[in-house]
Design an enzyme around this catalytic site. Sequence first.
Site, PDB file in Angstrom:
ATOM      1  N   ASN A  71     -58.782  62.603 -27.141  1.00 41.04           N
ATOM      2  CA  ASN A  71     -58.845  63.642 -26.111  1.00 41.04           C
ATOM      3  C   ASN A  71     -57.422  63.960 -25.671  1.00 41.04           C
ATOM      4  O   ASN A  71     -56.788  63.165 -24.988  1.00 41.04           O
ATOM      5  CB  ASN A  71     -59.665  63.112 -24.916  1.00 41.04           C
ATOM      6  CG  ASN A  71     -59.615  64.055 -23.723  1.00 41.04           C
ATOM      7  OD1 ASN A  71     -59.276  65.232 -23.863  1.00 41.04           O
ATOM      8  ND2 ASN A  71     -59.956  63.543 -22.545  1.00 41.04           N
ATOM      9  N   TRP A  72     -56.943  65.116 -26.100  1.00 42.70           N
ATOM     10  CA  TRP A  72     -55.550  65.470 -25.803  1.00 42.70           C
ATOM     11  C   TRP A  72     -55.350  65.951 -24.360  1.00 42.70           C
ATOM     12  O   TRP A  72     -54.218  66.169 -23.937  1.00 42.70           O
ATOM     13  CB  TRP A  72     -55.082  66.576 -26.757  1.00 42.70           C
ATOM     14  CG  TRP A  72     -54.759  66.086 -28.140  1.00 42.70           C
ATOM     15  CD1 TRP A  72     -54.842  64.802 -28.604  1.00 42.70           C
ATOM     16  CD2 TRP A  72     -54.279  66.882 -29.232  1.00 42.70           C
ATOM     17  NE1 TRP A  72     -54.455  64.745 -29.915  1.00 42.70           N
ATOM     18  CE2 TRP A  72     -54.100  66.004 -30.330  1.00 42.70           C
ATOM     19  CE3 TRP A  72     -53.983  68.224 -29.397  1.00 42.70           C
ATOM     20  CZ2 TRP A  72     -53.638  66.458 -31.567  1.00 42.70           C
ATOM     21  CZ3 TRP A  72     -53.528  68.673 -30.630  1.00 42.70           C
ATOM     22  CH2 TRP A  72     -53.354  67.793 -31.697  1.00 42.70           C
ATOM     23  N   LYS A  73     -56.428  66.210 -23.652  1.00 39.96           N
ATOM     24  CA  LYS A  73     -56.326  66.769 -22.294  1.00 39.96           C
ATOM     25  C   LYS A  73     -55.434  68.023 -22.327  1.00 39.96           C
ATOM     26  O   LYS A  73     -55.512  68.788 -23.275  1.00 39.96           O
ATOM     27  CB  LYS A  73     -55.803  65.722 -21.318  1.00 39.96           C
ATOM     28  CG  LYS A  73     -56.529  64.384 -21.467  1.00 39.96           C
ATOM     29  CD  LYS A  73     -56.223  63.424 -20.375  1.00 39.96           C
ATOM     30  CE  LYS A  73     -56.792  62.059 -20.733  1.00 39.96           C
ATOM     31  NZ  LYS A  73     -56.963  61.177 -19.594  1.00 39.96           N
ATOM     32  N   HIS A 122     -66.427  64.428 -18.593  1.00 39.68           N
ATOM     33  CA  HIS A 122     -65.250  63.554 -18.483  1.00 39.68           C
ATOM     34  C   HIS A 122     -64.956  63.327 -16.996  1.00 39.68           C
ATOM     35  O   HIS A 122     -65.147  64.233 -16.179  1.00 39.68           O
ATOM     36  CB  HIS A 122     -64.051  64.208 -19.178  1.00 39.68           C
ATOM     37  CG  HIS A 122     -62.883  63.275 -19.305  1.00 39.68           C
ATOM     38  ND1 HIS A 122     -62.030  63.025 -18.263  1.00 39.68           N
ATOM     39  CD2 HIS A 122     -62.462  62.500 -20.332  1.00 39.68           C
ATOM     40  CE1 HIS A 122     -61.113  62.143 -18.665  1.00 39.68           C
ATOM     41  NE2 HIS A 122     -61.356  61.814 -19.910  1.00 39.68           N
ATOM     42  N   GLU A 152     -62.355  63.338 -15.340  1.00 36.79           N
ATOM     43  CA  GLU A 152     -61.435  64.309 -14.720  1.00 36.79           C
ATOM     44  C   GLU A 152     -62.164  65.588 -14.344  1.00 36.79           C
ATOM     45  O   GLU A 152     -61.853  66.231 -13.342  1.00 36.79           O
ATOM     46  CB  GLU A 152     -60.248  64.573 -15.665  1.00 36.79           C
ATOM     47  CG  GLU A 152     -59.291  63.390 -15.685  1.00 36.79           C
ATOM     48  CD  GLU A 152     -58.517  63.206 -16.974  1.00 36.79           C
ATOM     49  OE1 GLU A 152     -58.426  64.148 -17.784  1.00 36.79           O
ATOM     50  OE2 GLU A 152     -58.002  62.088 -17.186  1.00 36.79           O
ATOM     51  N   GLU A 197     -66.429  55.106 -19.779  1.00 35.34           N
ATOM     52  CA  GLU A 197     -65.026  55.169 -19.383  1.00 35.34           C
ATOM     53  C   GLU A 197     -64.898  54.800 -17.906  1.00 35.34           C
ATOM     54  O   GLU A 197     -65.090  55.655 -17.029  1.00 35.34           O
ATOM     55  CB  GLU A 197     -64.487  56.586 -19.584  1.00 35.34           C
ATOM     56  CG  GLU A 197     -64.562  57.072 -21.005  1.00 35.34           C
ATOM     57  CD  GLU A 197     -63.512  58.146 -21.282  1.00 35.34           C
ATOM     58  OE1 GLU A 197     -62.679  57.915 -22.150  1.00 35.34           O
ATOM     59  OE2 GLU A 197     -63.512  59.183 -20.614  1.00 35.34           O
ATOM     60  N   GLY A 208     -56.013  56.389 -18.184  1.00 32.18           N
ATOM     61  CA  GLY A 208     -54.630  56.813 -17.967  1.00 32.18           C
ATOM     62  C   GLY A 208     -53.825  55.880 -17.076  1.00 32.18           C
ATOM     63  O   GLY A 208     -52.745  56.237 -16.606  1.00 32.18           O
ATOM     64  N   SER A 211     -57.515  53.630 -21.500  1.00 24.21           N
ATOM     65  CA  SER A 211     -56.287  52.962 -21.941  1.00 24.21           C
ATOM     66  C   SER A 211     -56.470  52.151 -23.229  1.00 24.21           C
ATOM     67  O   SER A 211     -55.943  51.048 -23.356  1.00 24.21           O
ATOM     68  CB  SER A 211     -55.724  52.090 -20.816  1.00 24.21           C
ATOM     69  OG  SER A 211     -55.379  52.888 -19.696  1.00 24.21           O
ATOM     70  N   GLY A 267     -54.295  59.169 -23.835  1.00 26.83           N
ATOM     71  CA  GLY A 267     -52.841  59.130 -24.039  1.00 26.83           C
ATOM     72  C   GLY A 267     -52.412  58.705 -25.437  1.00 26.83           C
ATOM     73  O   GLY A 267     -51.543  59.350 -26.057  1.00 26.83           O
TER      74      GLY A 267
HETATM   75  C1  PEP Z   1     -59.652  59.759 -21.701  1.00 23.97           C
HETATM   76  O1  PEP Z   1     -59.002  60.748 -21.420  1.00 23.97           O
HETATM   77  O2  PEP Z   1     -60.858  59.882 -21.978  1.00 23.97           O
HETATM   78  C2  PEP Z   1     -58.987  58.451 -21.708  1.00 23.97           C
HETATM   79  C3  PEP Z   1     -59.711  57.395 -21.956  1.00 23.97           C
HETATM   80  O3  PEP Z   1     -57.642  58.430 -21.445  1.00 23.97           O
HETATM   81  P1  PEP Z   1     -56.625  57.203 -21.688  1.00 23.97           P
HETATM   82  O4  PEP Z   1     -56.896  56.667 -23.075  1.00 23.97           O
HETATM   83  O5  PEP Z   1     -55.268  57.806 -21.560  1.00 23.97           O
HETATM   84  O6  PEP Z   1     -56.919  56.181 -20.645  1.00 23.97           O
END
Ligand code: PEP
Length: 248
Positions: free
Chosen positions: A9-11, A91, A93, A163, A169, A209, A231
């Site tokens: 997931n590049w966001k 998600h 976010e 998640e 993040g 993460s 990330g």
């Molecule tokens: C995500 O955006 O779904 C995610 C898990 O981010 P990260 O790996 O950066 O924690």
Amino acid sequence: MRKPLVAGNWKLNGTLASNRQWASAVSPPPSVDVVVCPPAVYLPQMLDVLQGTQVLVGSQDASEHGSGAFTGEIAASMLDELGVNYVIVGHSERRSLFAESDQRVAAKFTAVAQAQLTPILCVGETEEEREAGQTEAVVQRQLSAVFDVADKGLWQNAVIAYEPVWAIGTGRTATPEMAQAVHKTIRDMLTEALGEDSAQQVRLLYGGSVKPDNAKALFEQNDIDGGLVGGASLKAEDFMAIVAAAEE
Ligand code: PEP
């Protein structure tokens, strides 16, 4: 047997040039399904540069509506028309920054599955909720909203990403045992709602993460079928190391 899946997931990241470079550096093994979810504006580019490779393309979101006066939205059927295969829904976010309710996420899940795309439904608790012992109740609430509106057939190809919000993040990862415990709970909830056979087919990803150095221990857990990676998916080398960790 569930085939491992690693989704990036590049966001809100990427450029035409860096995307092209990333695509040329990623070549996954056939034993792992790999998906990249760039910002929507880059979907056509990524579909083009990844054509003929093992990497599939996903969207970070989709509208619950099929068409109409919804400025800025993208319908699941439009994603399907482009050749997109997966769509992230709910998600954390989007839930926290864009106030998406459980019901709206459930409607998105339904719209995506009805368009024959694979939804990656994100669930997970905040730090406060975990500390208050509410992890299971939160995940149950988020899943129940979807069970309420999406009948069994729509779960056929679905993917769930657990998640924990406090791990996204932040560099703080759930231990493999903590993650497995919640994944097992999710599997039990799926069994109750969909029956044993269907529940066994749903792939459960861990996200929060995931990095090259912690991926293997997470992916070795019984009910962890891969990862949703934020990330660390931006750097092709790190992403490939995570994909390699999912190889059986
Ligand atoms: C995500 O955006 O779904 C995610 C898990 O981010 P990260 O790996 O950066 O924690």
